[in-house]
Design an enzyme around this catalytic site. Structure first.
Site, PDB file in Angstrom:
ATOM      1  N   THR A  22      -1.961  -0.742  -3.792  1.00  0.00           N
ATOM      2  CA  THR A  22      -2.859   0.409  -3.804  1.00  0.00           C
ATOM      3  C   THR A  22      -2.037   1.672  -4.005  1.00  0.00           C
ATOM      4  O   THR A  22      -0.905   1.760  -3.535  1.00  0.00           O
ATOM      5  CB  THR A  22      -3.666   0.522  -2.501  1.00  0.00           C
ATOM      6  N   SER A  81       0.816  -1.207   0.000  1.00  0.00           N
ATOM      7  CA  SER A  81       0.000   0.000   0.000  1.00  0.00           C
ATOM      8  C   SER A  81       0.850   1.258   0.000  1.00  0.00           C
ATOM      9  O   SER A  81       1.762   1.398   0.818  1.00  0.00           O
ATOM     10  CB  SER A  81      -0.921   0.013   1.219  1.00  0.00           C
ATOM     11  N   ASP A  82       0.556   2.162  -0.916  1.00  0.00           N
ATOM     12  CA  ASP A  82       1.166   3.483  -0.891  1.00  0.00           C
ATOM     13  C   ASP A  82       0.663   4.213   0.351  1.00  0.00           C
ATOM     14  O   ASP A  82      -0.421   3.911   0.863  1.00  0.00           O
ATOM     15  CB  ASP A  82       0.771   4.241  -2.159  1.00  0.00           C
ATOM     16  N   LYS A  83       1.442   5.155   0.858  1.00  0.00           N
ATOM     17  CA  LYS A  83       1.034   5.891   2.062  1.00  0.00           C
ATOM     18  C   LYS A  83       0.234   7.139   1.717  1.00  0.00           C
ATOM     19  O   LYS A  83      -0.931   7.258   2.072  1.00  0.00           O
ATOM     20  CB  LYS A  83       2.269   6.289   2.895  1.00  0.00           C
ATOM     21  N   THR A  84       0.861   8.067   1.004  1.00  0.00           N
ATOM     22  CA  THR A  84       0.256   9.373   0.765  1.00  0.00           C
ATOM     23  C   THR A  84      -0.953   9.271  -0.148  1.00  0.00           C
ATOM     24  O   THR A  84      -0.871   8.767  -1.264  1.00  0.00           O
ATOM     25  CB  THR A  84       1.277  10.330   0.135  1.00  0.00           C
TER      26      THR A  84
END
Length: 769
Positions: free
Chosen positions: A522, A301-304
């Site tokens: 994501t 999962s991407d953070k921002t």
């Protein structure tokens, strides 16, 4: 020539129209061209797979033998499969195209000594472009003057805006949040930072596990077919039976063994699931992603913008001794202005409004300057002129001569926050008031989604371009387990990867796939697109860029990450439905193929006619497609197809049904029925046992443990009525009395209840439930 922009005046000395046209021809338009595949090629691709190959080969042989009814039926099966798969995926792609509709980006460019507004696609290297607050940067620029604060999160994944001044590089697709500047275009289209990342998407892509599944099943069925055909040919040679009599039988045996409706049923099940997901804010653009969601065991999962909201908010307020929080925030608000649209200013003003704190009347405001690294406002206090300042703690502390700022600033920065200092006082004696920590807040639903996914056996990994401190803080809040690794350790098994570049995300997904993992990804930015395309389940969140949406196989159309969880649960329900269908199909293939072959070898006659075998495909296979909407429970762990276990379990159940159908044949012979009537009785026995087997294997426990779907129940009743009427009336087959049909139906029910007692331990290995 000049361009009026507020109080700024910029000299204009750009390209001539003739030179711009020459360069446009040389470099091409400033656009990343997406090659749309031809519709007819996409349709033809549906006929290029293991099951279509077998049907196509059978169709050719039937035509050569002038078996026209059989050839027509096989052609209709092929068309049905192809049209269903093509139409469902086409609908999803059309929906995605609507999502990506947007206005063209315009650019202010100097041409022929005049400032003009042109379509960004017309820009060429060497053009002089001017950008201001709110603009999307139209191409890569080398700034010649001015200073701007830009949001590059769609490109780099970093949530904090970046200051750019003269001699800095401004990347295309970033957004100007404050200030204005001019710069020379250095790269356009596919040569720009945006374009190069988009080009990575073209080479990405994961192999469909559905195709591998179908091919694995077909291998076992073909192996059985080959053994049976060899046995029959050997028998024919010994008995001197003409090859012309055996070849049609071999062909019909092949047709009976091909899982004709397997691809269509998978397509139908995933299409129905995708329609269900649309109402829950999830758009499926590649139907195979629903099946992949069931097997996914790693989510990168991407953070921002994915786990966080991609907007700054005021997290912590640390006033100095004898300073109240309200006073600290009041002075910070006085040194901020909403007209700048600076994310930091907006976050401070939002918090002060929330707390109903009103700053004093301001006489003058100086916006943030990268050179001085502070902003300030002046106001009158006790008849004297005061200044309120906010900015870099080191700069503010130096102006106030405060010596105790470093340790506290370091503590706040360790949490990944951006730290500002605030001071206020007379011109010559400003006082250090305290520190503000701003951070990108976590989405409200993110922690719950992460925890639920982990309970479902999905290993959630966070991948971000932000610092280790920021990543560690977010991961701790969300409950993401595992080491925190920097990009140099991308090949290691970590829970969090910090400071990574776009290509690192792509290689991370590839590395996990090489280890046999089914990977989800994501993201929302251009930097995520290659990894989204490479992953089995690429998920573009609601705020995603067009490039990310085009690369993903699932697009969320509502804020938050609940859609990821919905996709996993829905995918696992689809898996359970397809496991039932596949079990049933393999059981029936074994039963029918062995019955036809052994019946011929033992009795030297066709126990069922070729035409009745083809009718059996319609009577059983396409009715059992109603399993696509059956009531099932989702698996508690990621699902993987254990083909070997599946095949041998099916063989055991098939042997039990083989005993049943031979008993039906024996009863027919004992009653001295003519051969055509026995063939009709056998046909009905195969249809009834096929439907009974669906109810037998749809529940891994006893068949009464759950209620079957309405569509499945209705379709089964209709199927029984139709084949019974055909048999009684003698349409397409020899007639038999209605009492025979009724007795056969009752015997099938009793036999099914007996089989149910022995199948429970047999099928336990095929499910986690």
């Amino acid at each position: 020539m000049t361009l009026e922009s507020g109080s700024s005046i910029h000299t204009c000395s750009g390209l001539s129209s003739a030179e711009a046209q020459k360069r446009l021809t040389q470099y091409g338009p400033n656009a990343v061209v997406e090659e749309a595949p031809k519709t007819w090629l996409l349709f033809l691709h549906k006929f290029w797979a293991p099951v279509p190959w077998m049907l196509e080969a059978t169709f050719v042989l039937e035509v050569l033998l002038t078996k026209w009814p059989e050839a027509i039926i096989i052609a209709l099966l092929l068309l049905f499969n192809g049209i269903l798969g093509f139409s469902q995926e086409r609908k999803a792609q059309n929906a995605l195209a609507l999502l990506r509709e947007r206005l063209r980006i315009q650019a202010r460019v100097c041409r022929d000594g005049n400032w003009q507004t042109l379509a960004a696609a017309e820009l060429v290297p060497g053009d002089l472009v001017h950008v201001r607050v709110g603009d999307i940067v139209p191409a890569d620029l080398h700034l010649t003057d001015g200073n701007v604060l830009v949001d590059q999160s769609a490109l780099t994944g970093e949530s904090m805006p970046v200051d750019c001044t003269a001699d800095s590089t401004l990347y295309s697709a970033s957004i100007v949040k404050r200030g204005e500047a001019s710069g020379e275009v250095t790269a356009t289209g596919a040569k720009s930072y945006f374009g190069k990342t988009a080009e990575l998407v073209r080479g990405a892509g994961a192999k469909s596990h559905l195709e591998e599944l179908v091919l694995s099943i077909v291998r076992y069925l073909v192996a059985m077919d080959v053994l049976l055909v060899l046995a029959i040919l050997a028998y024919a040679m010994v008995q001197h039976i003409p090859l012309a009599n055996i070849l049609p039988f071999a062909l019909i045996l092949l047709v009976a063994s091909v899982p004709v409706a397997l691809p269509a049923t998978f397509t139908l099940a995933t299409a129905i699931a995708s329609l269900h997901l649309v109402h829950r804010g999830v758009l499926v653009t590649r139907l195979a992603a629903v099946e992949e969601a069931a097997a996914m065991n790693d989510l990168c999962s991407d953070k921002t913008g994915t786990l966080t909201q991609n907007c700054l908010s005021l997290g912590q307020i640390q006033p100095w001794p004898d300073v109240k929080e309200e006073d600290l925030l009041r002075m910070a608000a006085l040194a901020s202005d909403s007209s700048t649209q600076d994310p930091i200013d907006l976050a401070i003003l939002q918090e002060s409004t929330k707390r109903q704190i009103s700053p004093p009347t301001r006489a003058q405001f100086v916006p943030f300057d990268p050179a001085s690294k502070r902003s300030e406002g002046t106001f009158t206090q006790d008849g004297n002129q005061w200044r309120a300042m906010k900015g870099c703690p080191q700069i503010i502390a130096r102006l106030c001569k405060d010596a105790d700022w470093e340790s506290r600033t370091a503590q706040l920065a360790a949490s990944g926050a951006r730290v500002l200092a605030v001071a206020a006082g007379p011109d010559s004696q400003p006082r250090f008031l305290g520190l503000l920590a701003l951070s990108d807040p976590i989405r409200p639903d993110a922690k719950d989604v992460v925890q639920q996914l982990q309970k479902l056996g999905v290993h959630v990994r966070m991948v971000t371009g932000d610092s280790v401190q920021t990543a560690q803080s977010v991961a701790s809040t969300l409950g993401i387990d595992g080491q925190v690794c920097e990009r140099g350790r991308i090949t290691e098994d970590c829970g969090v990867y910090a400071g990574v570049f776009p290509a690192d995300k792509f290689h991370l997904v590839q590395g996990l796939q090489k280890k046999g993992r089914i990977v989800g990804m994501t993201g929302d930015g251009v930097n995520d697109a290659p990894a989204l395309k490479q992953a089995e389940m690429g998920v573009a969140v609601e705020s995603a860029t067009d490039v990310a949406k085009a690369a993903a196989s699932i697009v969320l159309t509502t804020p938050g990450l609940q859609g990821v969880l919905e996709a996993v649960i829905t995918g696992r329900r689809v898996y359970q439905r397809m496991l039932t269908y596949t079990l049933n199909k393999i059981v029936k293939v074994f039963q029918v193929a062995l019955f036809l072959s052994l019946g011929f070898l033992l009795f030297r006659s066709f126990v069922v006619t070729p035409l009745l075998v083809l009718l059996l495909l319609f009577a059983n296979d396409f009715v059992t497609m109603s399993l696509a909407e059956d009531n099932v429970r989702p698996s508690p762990q990621p699902d993987r197809w254990a083909i070997r276990t599946l095949v041998f379990s099916s063989l055991a159940v098939a042997i039990a049904w083989l005993i049943y159908i031979f008993a039906v044949y024996a009863v027919g012979r004992s009653l001295h029925l003519p051969t055509p009537s026995i063939q009709t009785l056998d046909f009905l026995g195969l249809v009834f046992s096929g439907l009974a087997n669906v109810f037998l294997v749809r529940e891994r426990g006893h068949l009464w443990a759950s209620r079957p779907g309405t569509f499945l129940s209705v379709a089964s009743l209709v199927d029984i009525m139709i084949v019974s009427i055909l048999a009684i009336m003698g349409w397409l087959m020899a007639p038999i009395p209605w009492i025979f049909v009724l007795c056969l139906l009752g015997a099938t029910v009793v036999y099914t209840l007996l089989l149910d007692q022995i199948k429970v331990p047999l099928l336990q290995k095929l499910t986690h439930a």
